[in-house]
Design a protein around this motif. Structure first.
Motif, PDB file in Angstrom:
ATOM      1  N   SER A  56       8.562   4.882   6.383  1.00 49.48           N
ATOM      2  CA  SER A  56       9.978   5.070   6.057  1.00 49.48           C
ATOM      3  C   SER A  56      10.192   4.620   4.614  1.00 49.48           C
ATOM      4  O   SER A  56       9.602   3.645   4.165  1.00 49.48           O
ATOM      5  N   VAL A  57      11.026   5.355   3.903  1.00 51.19           N
ATOM      6  CA  VAL A  57      11.325   5.008   2.519  1.00 51.19           C
ATOM      7  C   VAL A  57      12.831   4.991   2.318  1.00 51.19           C
ATOM      8  O   VAL A  57      13.591   5.565   3.100  1.00 51.19           O
ATOM      9  N   SER A  81      16.078   7.143   2.976  1.00 52.78           N
ATOM     10  CA  SER A  81      16.109   8.479   2.395  1.00 52.78           C
ATOM     11  C   SER A  81      14.780   9.172   2.693  1.00 52.78           C
ATOM     12  O   SER A  81      13.854   8.573   3.215  1.00 52.78           O
ATOM     13  N   GLY A  82      14.690  10.415   2.300  1.00 56.64           N
ATOM     14  CA  GLY A  82      13.476  11.187   2.505  1.00 56.64           C
ATOM     15  C   GLY A  82      12.604  11.190   1.261  1.00 56.64           C
ATOM     16  O   GLY A  82      13.030  10.780   0.181  1.00 56.64           O
ATOM     17  N   GLU A  85      12.040   1.953  -2.196  1.00 55.65           N
ATOM     18  CA  GLU A  85      11.486   0.944  -1.294  1.00 55.65           C
ATOM     19  C   GLU A  85      10.677   1.627  -0.194  1.00 55.65           C
ATOM     20  O   GLU A  85      11.135   2.587   0.404  1.00 55.65           O
ATOM     21  N   ILE A  86       9.484   1.114   0.044  1.00 59.95           N
ATOM     22  CA  ILE A  86       8.636   1.606   1.131  1.00 59.95           C
ATOM     23  C   ILE A  86       8.685   0.552   2.219  1.00 59.95           C
ATOM     24  O   ILE A  86       8.352  -0.606   1.991  1.00 59.95           O
ATOM     25  N   TYR A  87       9.154   0.952   3.405  1.00 58.53           N
ATOM     26  CA  TYR A  87       9.365  -0.001   4.484  1.00 58.53           C
ATOM     27  C   TYR A  87       8.159  -0.068   5.406  1.00 58.53           C
ATOM     28  O   TYR A  87       7.585   0.955   5.762  1.00 58.53           O
ATOM     29  N   ARG A  88       7.800  -1.283   5.816  1.00 60.52           N
ATOM     30  CA  ARG A  88       6.732  -1.438   6.801  1.00 60.52           C
ATOM     31  C   ARG A  88       7.362  -1.347   8.185  1.00 60.52           C
ATOM     32  O   ARG A  88       8.549  -1.626   8.359  1.00 60.52           O
ATOM     33  N   PRO A  89       6.581  -0.971   9.193  1.00 57.59           N
ATOM     34  CA  PRO A  89       7.143  -0.866  10.543  1.00 57.59           C
ATOM     35  C   PRO A  89       7.545  -2.231  11.087  1.00 57.59           C
ATOM     36  O   PRO A  89       6.962  -3.256  10.720  1.00 57.59           O
ATOM     37  N   LEU A  90       8.544  -2.249  11.957  1.00 62.06           N
ATOM     38  CA  LEU A  90       8.995  -3.492  12.573  1.00 62.06           C
ATOM     39  C   LEU A  90       7.929  -4.025  13.521  1.00 62.06           C
ATOM     40  O   LEU A  90       7.285  -3.257  14.233  1.00 62.06           O
ATOM     41  N   GLN A  91       7.740  -5.337  13.535  1.00 60.58           N
ATOM     42  CA  GLN A  91       6.786  -5.966  14.445  1.00 60.58           C
ATOM     43  C   GLN A  91       7.403  -6.153  15.825  1.00 60.58           C
ATOM     44  O   GLN A  91       6.722  -6.089  16.832  1.00 60.58           O
TER      45      GLN A  91
END
Length: 108
Positions: free
Chosen positions: A49-50, A57-58, A70-76
């Motif tokens: 996800s960014v 956004s896409g 921003e590049i988001y890491r997956p939720l733990q």
């Protein structure tokens, strides 16, 4: 034009690249230009996800001068599940609307 690309691989750790891109460049082009793929080869940013300035956004979103990608890491942990577990640990009397409130007598 200048944009910033950010990725946080862990809590309290932020990787940041300032990148020069052409006007009309997209999020994907900024990430490619940043060289982030070389710094974090295990990250598949095409599927991550960014966002721009905290708004999801896409990869095809067109950037403006000074944008922050921003590049988001997956939720733990699922936030709803974490809240339920916290509530179960604390008990009904110690959380939220059911928290103990101090009752005072009348003022003299």
């Amino acid at each position: 034009m200048r944009v910033t690309v950010l990725y946080s691989p862990a809590a309290r750790e932020v990787l940041e690249w300032e990148v020069g891109v052409e006007p009309g460049a997209t999020v994907a082009q900024a990430i490619e230009r940043s060289g982030m793929a070389l710094a974090r080869p295990g990250l598949d940013w095409h599927r991550a996800s960014v966002g721009v300035w905290g708004r999801k956004s896409g990869l095809d979103t067109v950037l403006r001068e000074g944008d922050r990608v921003e590049i988001y890491r997956p939720l733990q942990v699922d936030p709803k599940l974490a809240r339920r577990e916290r509530f179960a640990r604390q008990g009904a009397r110690a959380a939220g609307l059911f928290a103990k409130t101090q009752v005072r007598g009348p003022r003299r």
